[in-house]
Design a protein around this motif. Structure first.
Motif, short mmCIF file in Angstrom:
data_model
loop_
_atom_site.label_atom_id
_atom_site.label_comp_id
_atom_site.label_asym_id
_atom_site.label_seq_id
_atom_site.Cartn_x
_atom_site.Cartn_y
_atom_site.Cartn_z
N ILE A 54 0.82 -1.22 0.00
CA ILE A 54 0.00 0.00 0.00
C ILE A 54 0.85 1.26 0.00
O ILE A 54 0.34 2.34 -0.29
CB ILE A 54 -1.03 0.03 1.15
CG1 ILE A 54 -0.36 0.02 2.52
CG2 ILE A 54 -2.05 -1.08 1.00
CD1 ILE A 54 -1.32 0.25 3.68
N SER A 55 2.14 1.13 0.29
CA SER A 55 3.06 2.27 0.21
C SER A 55 3.55 2.49 -1.21
O SER A 55 3.95 3.59 -1.57
CB SER A 55 4.27 2.04 1.11
OG SER A 55 3.90 1.89 2.44
N GLN A 60 -6.26 2.26 -3.95
CA GLN A 60 -7.56 2.24 -4.61
C GLN A 60 -7.60 1.22 -5.75
O GLN A 60 -8.66 0.69 -6.07
CB GLN A 60 -7.83 3.65 -5.12
CG GLN A 60 -8.90 3.82 -6.13
CD GLN A 60 -8.98 5.26 -6.61
OE1 GLN A 60 -8.37 6.17 -6.04
NE2 GLN A 60 -9.72 5.48 -7.66
N PHE A 61 -6.46 0.91 -6.34
CA PHE A 61 -6.41 -0.01 -7.47
C PHE A 61 -6.02 -1.44 -7.09
O PHE A 61 -5.91 -2.29 -7.95
CB PHE A 61 -5.43 0.52 -8.53
CG PHE A 61 -5.83 1.88 -9.04
CD1 PHE A 61 -6.97 2.05 -9.81
CD2 PHE A 61 -5.08 3.00 -8.73
CE1 PHE A 61 -7.35 3.29 -10.27
CE2 PHE A 61 -5.45 4.26 -9.18
CZ PHE A 61 -6.58 4.40 -9.96
N ALA A 148 -12.15 -2.42 2.24
CA ALA A 148 -12.97 -1.22 2.42
C ALA A 148 -12.10 0.02 2.56
O ALA A 148 -12.40 1.07 1.97
CB ALA A 148 -13.87 -1.40 3.65
N ARG A 149 -11.02 -0.07 3.33
CA ARG A 149 -10.12 1.08 3.47
C ARG A 149 -9.55 1.49 2.12
O ARG A 149 -9.43 2.69 1.82
CB ARG A 149 -8.97 0.74 4.42
CG ARG A 149 -9.36 0.75 5.88
CD ARG A 149 -8.23 0.27 6.78
NE ARG A 149 -8.49 0.58 8.17
CZ ARG A 149 -7.72 0.19 9.17
NH1 ARG A 149 -6.62 -0.53 8.94
NH2 ARG A 149 -8.01 0.51 10.41
N ASN A 150 -9.19 0.53 1.31
CA ASN A 150 -8.63 0.83 -0.02
C ASN A 150 -9.69 1.47 -0.91
O ASN A 150 -9.43 2.50 -1.54
CB ASN A 150 -8.08 -0.44 -0.67
CG ASN A 150 -6.84 -0.97 0.02
OD1 ASN A 150 -6.18 -0.25 0.76
ND2 ASN A 150 -6.53 -2.22 -0.21
N ARG A 151 -10.86 0.87 -0.99
CA ARG A 151 -11.92 1.38 -1.88
C ARG A 151 -12.45 2.74 -1.44
O ARG A 151 -12.84 3.54 -2.28
CB ARG A 151 -13.06 0.37 -1.95
CG ARG A 151 -12.69 -0.85 -2.72
CD ARG A 151 -13.84 -1.79 -2.87
NE ARG A 151 -13.44 -2.90 -3.72
CZ ARG A 151 -14.27 -3.61 -4.44
NH1 ARG A 151 -15.56 -3.35 -4.40
NH2 ARG A 151 -13.82 -4.60 -5.17
N VAL A 158 -1.29 6.59 3.47
CA VAL A 158 -0.01 5.87 3.56
C VAL A 158 0.75 6.02 2.25
O VAL A 158 1.92 6.39 2.23
CB VAL A 158 -0.22 4.38 3.89
CG1 VAL A 158 1.08 3.61 3.80
CG2 VAL A 158 -0.85 4.22 5.26
N TYR A 159 0.07 5.75 1.16
CA TYR A 159 0.68 5.83 -0.17
C TYR A 159 1.18 7.26 -0.44
O TYR A 159 2.33 7.46 -0.85
CB TYR A 159 -0.33 5.41 -1.23
CG TYR A 159 0.11 5.64 -2.65
CD1 TYR A 159 1.10 4.82 -3.22
CD2 TYR A 159 -0.43 6.65 -3.43
CE1 TYR A 159 1.52 5.03 -4.52
CE2 TYR A 159 -0.02 6.85 -4.73
CZ TYR A 159 0.95 6.04 -5.27
OH TYR A 159 1.37 6.25 -6.56
#
Length: 199
Positions: A54-55, A60-61, A148-151, A158-159
């Motif tokens: 995630i870094s 999101q992708f 869910a956190r990503n979407r 973080v990224y």
């Protein structure tokens, strides 16, 4: 007598011991510290890989499983109002929470490999894996919350933070960084009198 594989090649005694150990029921282990340490190390390795992922890539992708859509829709159907940016451990670990999570988790038995395998989950998604910011959770709970956190854009912090640090470090600018413990530091990259790069 030496054990052999299907190819008639000898199988090491250690491999046979591991296979035998894995065939025993979980109750026979009790609280074996070696087993607990092996599980903890594997969970930590998983956490490190996930955080690096995630870094490095816009979360999101990311697709974490083959059934992300199913996990996400079931999660939000069952936990519509659960705050996921900063988790309250009581929402995951209390008796009433466990009663609500159990049926959700069991829906993924046979759908998600090792759905109940222990993993580390960050409480505050803007922070890294630290002792204070981490709880132990079943793998399907980790997937549900992290998908869910990503979407929903919560892991983007973080990224973005890592990308900004790298861009600032590459250009020699001052960059405000977060060391994961909630303390801001200022990083400086420059060239000293000997021509060496320093941070």
């Amino acid at each position: 007598m030496e054990a052999t594989s299907g190819t008639d090649a000898p199988v090491s005694g250690e491999l046979v011991s591991v296979a035998h150990a894995l065939s025993l029921p979980a109750e026979s282990y009790g609280n074996d510290p070696d087993i607990e340490m092996a599980w903890a190390m594997r969970a930590m390795q998983h956490a490190e890989v996930y955080y690096k992922l995630i870094s490095s890539v816009d979360p999101q992708f990311l697709k974490l499983t083959k059934v992300d859509e199913q996990i996400y829709s079931e999660f939000r159907k069952n936990f519509e109002k659960l705050r996921i940016d900063v988790l309250d451990p009581e929402e995951l670990k209390s008796v009433s929470a466990k009663e609500k999570w159990r049926p959700f988790c069991l829906k993924f038995d046979g759908v998600v490999e090792d759905f109940n395998y222990g993993t580390l989950l960050r409480l505050d998604c803007s922070q890294g894996y630290t002792e204070e910011n981490t709880i132990f959770a079943p793998r399907i709970q980790f997937f549900a919350i992290e998908i869910a956190r990503n979407r929903e854009g919560h892991n983007k912090v973080v990224y973005t933070s890592v990308q900004n640090k790298e861009r600032g470090a590459d250009s020699g600018e001052k960059v405000k960084t977060d060391n994961g413990g909630g303390i801001d530091e200022t990083a400086h990259k420059g060239v000293d009198k000997r021509g060496e790069t320093s941070v």
